[in-house]
Design a protein around this motif. Sequence first.
Motif, short mmCIF file in Angstrom:
data_model
loop_
_atom_site.label_atom_id
_atom_site.label_comp_id
_atom_site.label_asym_id
_atom_site.label_seq_id
_atom_site.Cartn_x
_atom_site.Cartn_y
_atom_site.Cartn_z
N ARG A 11 24.34 -30.44 -65.86
CA ARG A 11 23.42 -29.96 -64.72
C ARG A 11 23.83 -28.73 -64.13
NH1 ARG A 11 22.74 -34.41 -60.68
NH2 ARG A 11 21.28 -32.64 -59.66
N PHE A 12 24.97 -28.26 -64.11
CA PHE A 12 25.57 -26.94 -63.71
C PHE A 12 25.76 -25.89 -64.77
CE2 PHE A 12 26.85 -30.52 -60.83
CZ PHE A 12 26.37 -30.28 -59.65
N GLN A 13 24.73 -25.51 -65.17
CA GLN A 13 24.78 -24.29 -66.29
C GLN A 13 25.65 -24.64 -67.39
OE1 GLN A 13 22.77 -21.87 -65.48
NE2 GLN A 13 22.31 -22.58 -63.20
N GLY A 14 25.32 -25.78 -67.95
CA GLY A 14 25.96 -26.18 -69.07
C GLY A 14 27.54 -26.63 -69.04
N LEU A 15 27.62 -27.43 -70.02
CA LEU A 15 29.08 -28.00 -70.48
C LEU A 15 30.21 -26.95 -70.60
CD1 LEU A 15 30.68 -31.08 -70.44
CD2 LEU A 15 30.33 -30.80 -72.74
N PRO A 16 31.36 -26.84 -69.79
CA PRO A 16 32.15 -25.81 -70.33
C PRO A 16 32.88 -26.09 -71.44
CG PRO A 16 32.56 -26.45 -68.08
CD PRO A 16 31.52 -27.48 -68.72
N LEU A 17 32.74 -24.89 -72.42
CA LEU A 17 33.56 -24.96 -73.69
C LEU A 17 34.86 -25.32 -73.78
CD1 LEU A 17 32.93 -24.87 -76.70
CD2 LEU A 17 33.22 -22.49 -76.63
N LEU A 19 36.52 -26.99 -71.33
CA LEU A 19 36.79 -28.43 -71.02
C LEU A 19 36.64 -29.36 -72.49
CD1 LEU A 19 37.36 -30.60 -68.88
CD2 LEU A 19 34.80 -30.65 -68.74
N LEU A 20 35.69 -29.09 -73.15
CA LEU A 20 35.32 -29.90 -74.19
C LEU A 20 36.35 -29.64 -75.25
CD1 LEU A 20 33.19 -31.47 -75.71
CD2 LEU A 20 32.20 -29.66 -76.78
N ILE A 21 36.93 -28.49 -75.43
CA ILE A 21 38.05 -28.12 -76.17
C ILE A 21 39.23 -28.58 -75.88
CG2 ILE A 21 39.87 -26.23 -77.16
CD1 ILE A 21 37.28 -24.40 -77.31
N LEU A 22 39.67 -28.98 -74.49
CA LEU A 22 40.64 -29.52 -73.97
C LEU A 22 40.82 -30.88 -74.35
CD1 LEU A 22 43.30 -29.72 -72.05
CD2 LEU A 22 41.94 -30.11 -70.35
N VAL A 23 39.77 -31.75 -74.16
CA VAL A 23 39.35 -33.10 -74.42
C VAL A 23 39.66 -33.39 -75.69
CG1 VAL A 23 37.97 -35.10 -74.11
CG2 VAL A 23 37.89 -33.37 -72.23
N VAL A 24 39.01 -32.71 -76.56
CA VAL A 24 39.23 -32.90 -78.10
C VAL A 24 40.76 -32.60 -78.56
CG1 VAL A 24 38.53 -31.79 -80.40
CG2 VAL A 24 36.84 -32.30 -78.72
N VAL A 25 41.42 -31.56 -77.97
CA VAL A 25 42.70 -31.19 -78.49
C VAL A 25 43.75 -32.57 -77.75
CG1 VAL A 25 44.72 -29.79 -77.97
CG2 VAL A 25 42.65 -28.86 -78.66
N LEU A 26 43.45 -32.95 -76.55
CA LEU A 26 44.04 -34.11 -75.95
C LEU A 26 43.93 -35.28 -76.71
CD1 LEU A 26 44.01 -33.32 -72.13
CD2 LEU A 26 45.91 -33.10 -73.57
N GLY A 77 46.18 -21.63 -75.79
CA GLY A 77 46.11 -21.79 -74.19
C GLY A 77 46.07 -20.48 -73.88
N GLY A 78 46.60 -19.38 -74.38
CA GLY A 78 46.65 -18.09 -74.22
C GLY A 78 45.35 -17.45 -74.53
N LEU A 79 44.35 -18.04 -75.63
CA LEU A 79 42.91 -17.71 -75.53
C LEU A 79 42.29 -18.16 -74.47
CD1 LEU A 79 42.79 -18.18 -79.54
CD2 LEU A 79 42.76 -15.98 -78.34
N MET A 80 42.50 -19.40 -74.03
CA MET A 80 41.58 -19.90 -72.86
C MET A 80 41.82 -19.05 -71.54
SD MET A 80 39.80 -22.06 -73.81
CE MET A 80 39.59 -23.04 -75.70
N LEU A 81 43.35 -18.64 -71.58
CA LEU A 81 43.62 -17.84 -70.09
C LEU A 81 42.86 -16.63 -70.44
CD1 LEU A 81 45.16 -17.69 -67.81
CD2 LEU A 81 46.91 -16.73 -69.10
N ALA A 82 42.95 -15.98 -71.43
CA ALA A 82 42.22 -14.68 -71.54
C ALA A 82 40.71 -14.77 -71.50
CB ALA A 82 42.62 -14.23 -73.05
N SER A 83 40.13 -15.81 -71.84
CA SER A 83 38.84 -16.06 -71.71
C SER A 83 38.41 -16.17 -70.35
CB SER A 83 37.89 -16.95 -72.69
OG SER A 83 38.36 -18.18 -72.12
N ARG A 84 39.30 -16.83 -69.62
CA ARG A 84 38.93 -17.21 -68.25
C ARG A 84 39.14 -16.08 -67.30
NH1 ARG A 84 43.01 -20.36 -64.53
NH2 ARG A 84 42.06 -20.04 -62.58
N ILE A 85 40.14 -14.98 -67.51
CA ILE A 85 40.31 -13.99 -66.68
C ILE A 85 39.82 -12.78 -67.22
CG2 ILE A 85 42.37 -14.92 -65.46
CD1 ILE A 85 44.15 -13.10 -67.23
N THR A 86 39.14 -12.89 -68.36
CA THR A 86 38.40 -11.71 -69.14
C THR A 86 39.30 -10.54 -69.22
OG1 THR A 86 37.27 -10.83 -67.26
CG2 THR A 86 36.20 -12.51 -68.25
N SER A 87 40.59 -10.71 -69.44
CA SER A 87 41.39 -9.60 -69.95
C SER A 87 42.82 -10.37 -70.33
CB SER A 87 41.86 -8.82 -68.85
OG SER A 87 42.66 -9.48 -67.93
N ALA A 88 43.69 -9.47 -71.05
CA ALA A 88 44.83 -9.91 -71.48
C ALA A 88 45.92 -8.65 -71.45
CB ALA A 88 44.79 -10.11 -73.01
#
Length: 174
Positions: A11-17, A19-26, A77-88
């Motif tokens: 309902r809030f602009q879609g399911l965050p990818l 979060l989905l990756i985190l749950v699957v990996v866990l 995790g580094g890829l997730m962080l880079a996508s979150r802060i949009t830089s590396a």
Amino acid sequence: MAFTAAYVLNRFQGLPLALLILVVVLAVLDFVLRRTGYGRKVFALGGGIEAARRVGLRVGAVRTSVFVVSSTMAAVGGLMLASRITSASQTSGGGILLMNAIAAAVIGGTSLYGGHGTPWSALLGMLVIQSVASGMALLGIQASVQFMVTGGVLLAAVVIDSLSRRSQQAHGRA
């Protein structure tokens, strides 16, 4: 329950990818650690290298494979962080991030002495440490004080882990 969570998040602009990756990996890591022979070997190695060697485990091979899995998870995790802060950059993972990662694992119940812990408990520890960090950020507490509070929480978790380990050894359960 999962469908309800997906519906609410959708309902809030879609399911965050992420979060989905985190749950699957866990879920995959939990399955591997609990239900496979490889997971039992990893826990045996964490419980004691010499004991694992005497049982007949190839300690070097298991240790190398654990380092490979760990570095793969760090890369994800580094890829997730880079996508979150949009830089590396080289300093993206520095600062309080490493201490938060260690604190999350220890607060979640992963023993620093090895042989205990699950991916889900590490997630619970991460939620606790992030709640503390978010609360301090909302209160406008300085970064240096946030370091000290997080370090204090980590110290308390390590002391509790050490005391419980000592108690278990005294009662013959470790």
